[in-house]
Design a protein around this motif. Sequence first.
Motif, PDB file in Angstrom:
ATOM      1  N   ALA A 119      39.833  38.866  40.812  1.00 56.14           N
ATOM      2  CA  ALA A 119      39.389  38.580  39.454  1.00 56.14           C
ATOM      3  C   ALA A 119      38.044  37.873  39.472  1.00 56.14           C
ATOM      4  O   ALA A 119      37.723  37.120  40.403  1.00 56.14           O
ATOM      5  N   THR A 120      37.260  38.137  38.431  1.00 52.83           N
ATOM      6  CA  THR A 120      35.954  37.494  38.300  1.00 52.83           C
ATOM      7  C   THR A 120      35.606  37.363  36.824  1.00 52.83           C
ATOM      8  O   THR A 120      36.047  38.165  35.998  1.00 52.83           O
ATOM      9  N   VAL A 126      37.175  37.710  31.672  1.00 51.75           N
ATOM     10  CA  VAL A 126      37.625  37.857  33.061  1.00 51.75           C
ATOM     11  C   VAL A 126      38.138  39.273  33.300  1.00 51.75           C
ATOM     12  O   VAL A 126      38.956  39.784  32.527  1.00 51.75           O
ATOM     13  N   TRP A 127      37.624  39.898  34.357  1.00 54.98           N
ATOM     14  CA  TRP A 127      38.071  41.221  34.772  1.00 54.98           C
ATOM     15  C   TRP A 127      38.743  41.129  36.133  1.00 54.98           C
ATOM     16  O   TRP A 127      38.400  40.278  36.954  1.00 54.98           O
ATOM     17  N   ALA A 128      39.683  42.035  36.386  1.00 58.60           N
ATOM     18  CA  ALA A 128      40.285  42.195  37.711  1.00 58.60           C
ATOM     19  C   ALA A 128      39.913  43.575  38.235  1.00 58.60           C
ATOM     20  O   ALA A 128      39.857  44.543  37.474  1.00 58.60           O
ATOM     21  N   VAL A 129      39.643  43.662  39.534  1.00 59.57           N
ATOM     22  CA  VAL A 129      39.226  44.919  40.160  1.00 59.57           C
ATOM     23  C   VAL A 129      40.089  45.169  41.390  1.00 59.57           C
ATOM     24  O   VAL A 129      40.281  44.258  42.220  1.00 59.57           O
ATOM     25  N   GLY A 149      43.610  34.638  33.139  1.00 59.77           N
ATOM     26  CA  GLY A 149      43.188  35.067  31.810  1.00 59.77           C
ATOM     27  C   GLY A 149      42.497  36.406  31.809  1.00 59.77           C
ATOM     28  O   GLY A 149      41.549  36.629  31.043  1.00 59.77           O
ATOM     29  N   VAL A 150      42.960  37.340  32.642  1.00 59.59           N
ATOM     30  CA  VAL A 150      42.327  38.657  32.768  1.00 59.59           C
ATOM     31  C   VAL A 150      42.445  39.446  31.469  1.00 59.59           C
ATOM     32  O   VAL A 150      43.519  39.555  30.887  1.00 59.59           O
ATOM     33  N   TYR A 181      43.557  45.305  28.897  1.00 61.67           N
ATOM     34  CA  TYR A 181      43.137  46.704  28.948  1.00 61.67           C
ATOM     35  C   TYR A 181      43.060  47.143  30.413  1.00 61.67           C
ATOM     36  O   TYR A 181      42.725  46.343  31.296  1.00 61.67           O
ATOM     37  N   THR A 182      43.368  48.400  30.662  1.00 61.79           N
ATOM     38  CA  THR A 182      43.311  48.945  32.017  1.00 61.79           C
ATOM     39  C   THR A 182      42.532  50.252  31.999  1.00 61.79           C
ATOM     40  O   THR A 182      42.767  51.103  31.128  1.00 61.79           O
TER      41      THR A 182
END
Length: 235
Positions: A119-120, A126-129, A149-150, A181-182
């Motif tokens: 996550a970043t 915040v996004w997760a990759v 909090g993604v 969202y994904t």
Amino acid sequence: MRVALLQLGIDSRSRAANLSRALRMVDEACSADPSPDLVVLPEACDTGQSEEPTSSITPAMADGFGQSLASKAREWGVYVAAGFHQVVDGAPIGSAALYDPDGDVVVRCCRGASPCAGATRTSFGVWAVGLGSDRWDEEVVAGGLADAGVRLVVVPALQTDAGRRCLASRGGDLSKALKAYTCVAVGVSAGHAVDAAGGGPTVGSRVWGCDGAPLAHRSVSASGIVSAEIPLEAG
């Protein structure tokens, strides 16, 4: 914000052709009006293969592929996420990277690592990759990312096989579990028709809302771009 998923045609015989095709598709996506804030390329977009056929990839080759994507992020001022091979401890391994609009890597994760997503914080929250070929247990992943909090999960993924419980077909479950969202971008075999009845890839690139409902998708039968508006504001 606007996202563009590049359903890239990938040639397992030519990394150079794949890079050229990827850069052209980034240009095409970013030339649209409105232009995207995030561009997502598939997993293994350099080779179309997992680990076995990648032993000839050198650190310079891996770095060059990544730097080319970084330059596109800087050129267009967009976030770019992609899955391609990095050399770790002397061996090529699948990885996912997110480049910010300055071309800097803000998160990177490798195949098989735990947790399977990093996550970043971005200008849109915040996004997760992570990589689609990894083991995504929705409850475990959601539990590990909930405290961060993604708001958006970005997944470069491999082609999906019939009969597999692949992430590209169950991203809605992940969205509901995480209340985020994904988006999942998958590749297709360059120059080859898809035969779903014969057990080939069956699920294309998709975007899901926080409730698990699909917002946009594309058939896996051809390369192309999936565009979607996601209600996340910059701030």
